[in-house]
Scaffold this active site. Structure first.
Site, short mmCIF file in Angstrom:
data_model
loop_
_atom_site.label_atom_id
_atom_site.label_comp_id
_atom_site.label_asym_id
_atom_site.label_seq_id
_atom_site.Cartn_x
_atom_site.Cartn_y
_atom_site.Cartn_z
N ALA A 68 0.84 -1.20 0.00
CA ALA A 68 0.00 0.00 0.00
C ALA A 68 0.87 1.25 0.00
O ALA A 68 2.00 1.23 0.50
CB ALA A 68 -0.93 0.00 1.21
N ASP A 69 0.33 2.30 -0.57
CA ASP A 69 1.00 3.58 -0.54
C ASP A 69 -0.05 4.68 -0.51
O ASP A 69 -1.06 4.59 -1.21
CB ASP A 69 1.92 3.78 -1.75
CG ASP A 69 2.87 4.94 -1.54
OD1 ASP A 69 3.86 4.75 -0.81
OD2 ASP A 69 2.59 6.04 -2.05
N THR A 70 0.18 5.69 0.30
CA THR A 70 -0.76 6.79 0.44
C THR A 70 -0.06 8.10 0.09
O THR A 70 1.03 8.36 0.59
CB THR A 70 -1.32 6.85 1.88
OG1 THR A 70 -1.97 5.61 2.16
CG2 THR A 70 -2.32 7.99 2.04
#
Length: 185
Positions: A68-70
């Site tokens: 995941a990456d935000t």
């Protein structure tokens, strides 16, 4: 059932998966986070998530990996984690009184199969005073967060309204992630 691995050292993502009682282990990706600046923000978030998941998958071929990456986007500008106090101050002043977007990209990888997706959430901040920004930065909280704030901690006091998935702003669109995971088991 295949083992589940979270390819992230984020304590927030770990807490979210624990919240829904998933059994998993954490193996942090060691990739250098790079992206093609020609990509749109949604592609950037998904691509970074996929890089992280594939990195951990190399040594865990029989597992299901979540990467995941935000990222935070304001007026087309991608805001990552601040490099220093000055950059954190700049970002928070930019977000003050404005609406920005938080985009969380997710990749699920297992063997030769993968899926990527994203959630985009609009977040509006109250007008922030210099004193509020200074106090927040002194807390240390903004220094390891995209856009220099965390919605689930003291940074929640800056949020006037949110339109979209709250958990995506925390770092992982939980409901969609679990729904996508079902096809891997």
């Amino acid at each position: 059932m295949k083992p589940l691995i979270l390819a992230s050292g984020s304590p927030r993502r770990k807490e979210l998966l624990q919240q829904v009682k998933l059994s998993f282990e954490v193996k942090v990706s060691t990739i250098e986070e790079t992206f093609d600046p020609k990509m749109n923000p949604e592609e950037i978030a998904m691509n970074l998530a996929l890089q992280k998941a594939e990195d951990v998958a190399r040594d865990n071929r029989e597992s299901v990996i979540i990467g995941a990456d935000t990222i935070v986007v304001h007026d087309g500008l991608v805001l990552g984690k601040p490099k220093d106090v000055d950059e954190a101050t700049y970002m928070l002043k930019m977000l003050s009184g404005n609406t920005h977007y938080v985009i969380s990209g997710v990749a699920i990888v297992s063997g030769d199969r993968h899926v990527t997706f994203f959630e985009k959430t609009a977040v509006t901040f109250w007008e922030l005073t210099d004193e509020e920004i200074e106090y927040y930065i002194k807390s240390g909280e903004p220094m390891d967060k995209a856009g220099s704030y965390g919605i689930q901690e003291v940074g929640a006091l800056f949020v006037k309204e949110i339109h979209g998935d709250y958990f995506s702003v925390v770092g992982l669109p939980l409901s969609k992630t679990v729904r996508e995971l079902k096809s891997f088991f």
